[in-house]
Design a protein around this motif. Structure first.
Motif, PDB file in Angstrom:
ATOM      1  N   ASP A 128       0.803  -1.224   0.000  1.00  0.00           N
ATOM      2  CA  ASP A 128       0.000   0.000   0.000  1.00  0.00           C
ATOM      3  C   ASP A 128       0.835   1.274   0.000  1.00  0.00           C
ATOM      4  O   ASP A 128       0.291   2.368  -0.111  1.00  0.00           O
ATOM      5  N   GLU A 129       2.150   1.139   0.193  1.00  0.00           N
ATOM      6  CA  GLU A 129       3.010   2.319   0.146  1.00  0.00           C
ATOM      7  C   GLU A 129       3.967   2.192  -1.035  1.00  0.00           C
ATOM      8  O   GLU A 129       4.644   1.167  -1.155  1.00  0.00           O
ATOM      9  N   PRO A 130       4.038   3.235  -1.878  1.00  0.00           N
ATOM     10  CA  PRO A 130       4.922   3.173  -3.043  1.00  0.00           C
ATOM     11  C   PRO A 130       6.363   2.817  -2.683  1.00  0.00           C
ATOM     12  O   PRO A 130       7.060   2.178  -3.442  1.00  0.00           O
ATOM     13  N   ARG A 131       6.794   3.216  -1.492  1.00  0.00           N
ATOM     14  CA  ARG A 131       8.169   2.913  -1.066  1.00  0.00           C
ATOM     15  C   ARG A 131       8.479   1.421  -1.252  1.00  0.00           C
ATOM     16  O   ARG A 131       9.528   1.060  -1.777  1.00  0.00           O
ATOM     17  N   TRP A 132       7.580   0.552  -0.796  1.00  0.00           N
ATOM     18  CA  TRP A 132       7.881  -0.889  -0.791  1.00  0.00           C
ATOM     19  C   TRP A 132       7.614  -1.532  -2.138  1.00  0.00           C
ATOM     20  O   TRP A 132       8.209  -2.560  -2.466  1.00  0.00           O
ATOM     21  N   TYR A 157      16.000  -6.162   6.596  1.00  0.00           N
ATOM     22  CA  TYR A 157      16.131  -5.261   5.453  1.00  0.00           C
ATOM     23  C   TYR A 157      15.465  -3.923   5.775  1.00  0.00           C
ATOM     24  O   TYR A 157      14.260  -3.879   6.017  1.00  0.00           O
ATOM     25  N   ASP A 158      16.230  -2.870   5.835  1.00  0.00           N
ATOM     26  CA  ASP A 158      15.792  -1.493   6.106  1.00  0.00           C
ATOM     27  C   ASP A 158      15.275  -1.268   7.528  1.00  0.00           C
ATOM     28  O   ASP A 158      15.602  -0.286   8.154  1.00  0.00           O
ATOM     29  N   ARG A 159      14.453  -2.165   8.038  1.00  0.00           N
ATOM     30  CA  ARG A 159      13.950  -2.045   9.410  1.00  0.00           C
ATOM     31  C   ARG A 159      14.556  -3.153  10.269  1.00  0.00           C
ATOM     32  O   ARG A 159      14.500  -4.329   9.874  1.00  0.00           O
ATOM     33  N   LEU A 160      15.061  -2.774  11.435  1.00  0.00           N
ATOM     34  CA  LEU A 160      15.672  -3.760  12.330  1.00  0.00           C
ATOM     35  C   LEU A 160      14.589  -4.612  13.000  1.00  0.00           C
ATOM     36  O   LEU A 160      13.497  -4.114  13.290  1.00  0.00           O
ATOM     37  N   SER A 192       6.010   1.073  16.262  1.00  0.00           N
ATOM     38  CA  SER A 192       6.370  -0.340  16.089  1.00  0.00           C
ATOM     39  C   SER A 192       7.573  -0.493  15.148  1.00  0.00           C
ATOM     40  O   SER A 192       8.066  -1.597  14.951  1.00  0.00           O
ATOM     41  N   ASP A 193       8.018   0.619  14.559  1.00  0.00           N
ATOM     42  CA  ASP A 193       9.135   0.601  13.616  1.00  0.00           C
ATOM     43  C   ASP A 193      10.337   1.283  14.260  1.00  0.00           C
ATOM     44  O   ASP A 193      10.303   2.482  14.536  1.00  0.00           O
ATOM     45  N   ASN A 194      11.391   0.520  14.483  1.00  0.00           N
ATOM     46  CA  ASN A 194      12.599   1.062  15.111  1.00  0.00           C
ATOM     47  C   ASN A 194      13.101   2.313  14.384  1.00  0.00           C
ATOM     48  O   ASN A 194      13.623   3.245  14.995  1.00  0.00           O
ATOM     49  N   ASN A 195      12.932   2.334  13.059  1.00  0.00           N
ATOM     50  CA  ASN A 195      13.404   3.487  12.289  1.00  0.00           C
ATOM     51  C   ASN A 195      12.735   4.785  12.731  1.00  0.00           C
ATOM     52  O   ASN A 195      13.349   5.846  12.668  1.00  0.00           O
ATOM     53  N   ALA A 196      11.482   4.705  13.135  1.00  0.00           N
ATOM     54  CA  ALA A 196      10.766   5.928  13.526  1.00  0.00           C
ATOM     55  C   ALA A 196      11.526   6.630  14.652  1.00  0.00           C
ATOM     56  O   ALA A 196      11.605   7.860  14.695  1.00  0.00           O
ATOM     57  N   PRO A 222       7.771  12.744   8.602  1.00  0.00           N
ATOM     58  CA  PRO A 222       8.768  11.670   8.581  1.00  0.00           C
ATOM     59  C   PRO A 222       9.026  11.030   7.227  1.00  0.00           C
ATOM     60  O   PRO A 222      10.132  10.574   6.976  1.00  0.00           O
ATOM     61  N   ASN A 223       8.011  10.951   6.368  1.00  0.00           N
ATOM     62  CA  ASN A 223       8.275  10.357   5.038  1.00  0.00           C
ATOM     63  C   ASN A 223       7.368  11.004   3.999  1.00  0.00           C
ATOM     64  O   ASN A 223       6.536  11.870   4.323  1.00  0.00           O
ATOM     65  N   ASP A 224       7.537  10.591   2.748  1.00  0.00           N
ATOM     66  CA  ASP A 224       6.836  11.273   1.654  1.00  0.00           C
ATOM     67  C   ASP A 224       5.315  11.109   1.709  1.00  0.00           C
ATOM     68  O   ASP A 224       4.575  12.060   1.464  1.00  0.00           O
ATOM     69  N   GLN A 269      10.826  11.809   2.993  1.00  0.00           N
ATOM     70  CA  GLN A 269      11.902  10.867   2.643  1.00  0.00           C
ATOM     71  C   GLN A 269      11.326   9.792   1.750  1.00  0.00           C
ATOM     72  O   GLN A 269      10.127   9.522   1.788  1.00  0.00           O
ATOM     73  N   ASP A 270      12.162   9.211   0.952  1.00  0.00           N
ATOM     74  CA  ASP A 270      11.901   8.070   0.045  1.00  0.00           C
ATOM     75  C   ASP A 270      11.959   8.445  -1.434  1.00  0.00           C
ATOM     76  O   ASP A 270      12.032   7.573  -2.282  1.00  0.00           O
ATOM     77  N   ALA A 271      11.876   9.733  -1.755  1.00  0.00           N
ATOM     78  CA  ALA A 271      11.849  10.133  -3.168  1.00  0.00           C
ATOM     79  C   ALA A 271      10.780   9.359  -3.940  1.00  0.00           C
ATOM     80  O   ALA A 271      11.027   8.852  -5.043  1.00  0.00           O
ATOM     81  N   PHE A 298      16.523  11.115  -0.343  1.00  0.00           N
ATOM     82  CA  PHE A 298      16.603  10.060  -1.342  1.00  0.00           C
ATOM     83  C   PHE A 298      17.422   8.905  -0.787  1.00  0.00           C
ATOM     84  O   PHE A 298      18.583   9.058  -0.441  1.00  0.00           O
ATOM     85  N   LYS A 299      16.769   7.751  -0.696  1.00  0.00           N
ATOM     86  CA  LYS A 299      17.447   6.544  -0.245  1.00  0.00           C
ATOM     87  C   LYS A 299      17.485   5.620  -1.464  1.00  0.00           C
ATOM     88  O   LYS A 299      16.447   5.105  -1.877  1.00  0.00           O
ATOM     89  N   ASP A 300      18.663   5.470  -2.046  1.00  0.00           N
ATOM     90  CA  ASP A 300      18.769   4.715  -3.303  1.00  0.00           C
ATOM     91  C   ASP A 300      18.547   3.221  -3.027  1.00  0.00           C
ATOM     92  O   ASP A 300      19.445   2.516  -2.572  1.00  0.00           O
TER      93      ASP A 300
HETATM   94  C1  BGC Z   1      11.312   3.226   6.030  1.00  0.00           C
HETATM   95  C2  BGC Z   1      10.841   4.414   5.243  1.00  0.00           C
HETATM   96  C3  BGC Z   1       9.350   4.292   5.008  1.00  0.00           C
HETATM   97  C4  BGC Z   1       8.614   4.023   6.301  1.00  0.00           C
HETATM   98  C5  BGC Z   1       7.149   3.741   6.089  1.00  0.00           C
HETATM   99  C6  BGC Z   1      10.528   3.098   7.295  1.00  0.00           C
HETATM  100  O1  BGC Z   1      10.961   2.029   8.054  1.00  0.00           O
HETATM  101  O2  BGC Z   1      12.690   3.361   6.311  1.00  0.00           O
HETATM  102  O3  BGC Z   1      11.534   4.485   4.025  1.00  0.00           O
HETATM  103  O4  BGC Z   1       8.839   5.479   4.458  1.00  0.00           O
HETATM  104  O5  BGC Z   1       9.164   2.919   6.962  1.00  0.00           O
HETATM  105  O6  BGC Z   1       6.941   2.588   5.368  1.00  0.00           O
END
Ligand code: BGC
Length: 368
Positions: free
Chosen positions: A43-47, A119-122, A167-171, A253-255, A279-281, A299-301
């Protein structure tokens, strides 16, 4: 005659055994899937972007892979991991929906001897993670905060804070990075926090504990959901007086959430201008940046992340030890990690960073 029957029966047995062995070895490679990939949501273009970049990277590879989406559900995620285990995967690459809840899924994978790459999230609070490939998430937040500082004028600029899902460590990493640069500018009166009493109460603290950040996130989380972001922004603008409008700064926090929040601020007649991060471009946000509706994105390539994750997987399949550049504490162990840098994109460099670099095609946008 007897002798030839003997020879034939021996040959038959040999043929049968080799057929059995062939069937077994097919099964062991699990109808052919060696690397399983689990992503959080379509549901999110990022993924969806990550899925596409995996497919591009794998188009001429000998390794068999399968990508499954968890649709924002830890139960579905566990089911996906089980499906892939049944197909005999040897490596699991997984971006968890919920970093702590994913523990039981990866523990099941480890039990089967599978190597787990976050991958990306711990994935947190478990020792069942072997490696972590990630962007520098603290740098993402710091870049967002610094952008707001560089693009705000005067003092007492109203600052609206938003964050990702708890619930997302990245947040937490994004917020920590942003806070590290914004806090001194709140303390010196450049900014005034507009939408979080918890952040106001902590505004003199340069470094926040996880619990303190949790309190702030509890008020300003978007849960990574653009709708929730929109509703919160509306509520916040309704609650404040004119002194917290005018020229404002917004930490989004993100696009996906940035566009939703920007749309709300754009329609408030008392907001004369806003600076908003992202974030995410994502393509839609690149268009927003071209149109001047979103101020920046980080931008996260994803091509690099995919390359690193698959590189690690192939190392493991070949019996080699993947190279790492550092480690992340996941609350249980130090997870060996490979980290990638990020790039700030705004109107002035959107073309050079995203089009000239071949990441996107020019004809996907208007007004470049
Ligand atoms: C990712 C971001 C993404 C966000 C929402 C984060 O864990 O690093 O790129 O926008 O989750 O899915």
């Amino acid at each position: 005659m007897r002798k030839s029957w003997k020879v034939i029966s021996v040959l038959l047995v040999v043929a049968f055994v080799s057929m059995m062995l062939a069937a077994c070895s097919n099964d062991a490679s699990g109808s052919g899937v060696s690397v399983g990939i689990v992503l959080p949501t379509k549901d999110e273009p990022r993924w969806v972007q990550d899925e596409q970049r995996f497919k591009d990277a794998l188009s001429d590879s000998d390794y068999t892979t399968e990508i499954l989406f968890s649709q924002g559900s830890s139960a579905k995620e566990k089911e996906n991991v089980e499906t892939l285990l049944n197909k005999g995967i040897e490596v699991l690459i997984i971006a968890p929906h919920d970093g702590a809840a994913a523990g039981s899924a990866v523990e099941a994978a480890k039990k089967e001897g599978v190597t787990v790459i976050a991958y990306d999230r711990l994935i947190t609070e478990t020792d069942a993670v072997d490696y972590y490939v990630t962007f520098d998430s603290i740098a993402v937040g710091a870049a967002q905060g610094q952008f707001l500082i560089n693009n705000s004028e005067g003092s007492n600029v109203p600052l609206y804070l938003y964050a990702g899902a708890s619930s997302d460590n990245n947040a937490f990493l994004f917020f920590e990075g942003a806070w590290s640069v914004l806090q001194p500018k709140i303390a010196d009166g450049t900014f005034v926090i507009a939408n979080s009493s918890e952040a106001e109460a902590l505004q003199d603290k340069a470094e926040l504990t996880r619990d303190e950040m949790s309190r702030i996130l509890g008020q300003v989380t978007t849960n990574w959901d653009p709708n929730e972001a929109k509703n919160k922004a509306q509520t916040h603008l309704t609650a404040v007086g004119g002194e917290l409008k005018g020229d404002v700064a917004i930490l989004a926090p993100n696009d996906g959430t940035a566009r939703a929040i920007a749309d709300v601020f754009a329609t408030d007649s008392e907001v004369t201008s806003y600076v908003v991060t992202g974030q995410d471009a994502e393509k839609a946000s690149v268009q927003y940046i071209i149109d001047g509706k979103q101020s920046m994105t980080v931008f996260k390539d994803v091509r690099t992340l995919v390359k690193d994750a698959m590189g690690m997987a192939i190392d493991v399949l070949d019996g080699n030890t993947p190279a790492t550049t550092g480690a992340y504490d996941n609350g249980s162990i130090e997870v060996k990690a490979k980290q990638t840098d990020v790039i700030v994109v705004e109107q002035t460099n959107v073309k050079s960073e995203l089009i000239d670099s071949g990441y996107y095609e020019a004809d996907e946008f208007t007004g470049l």
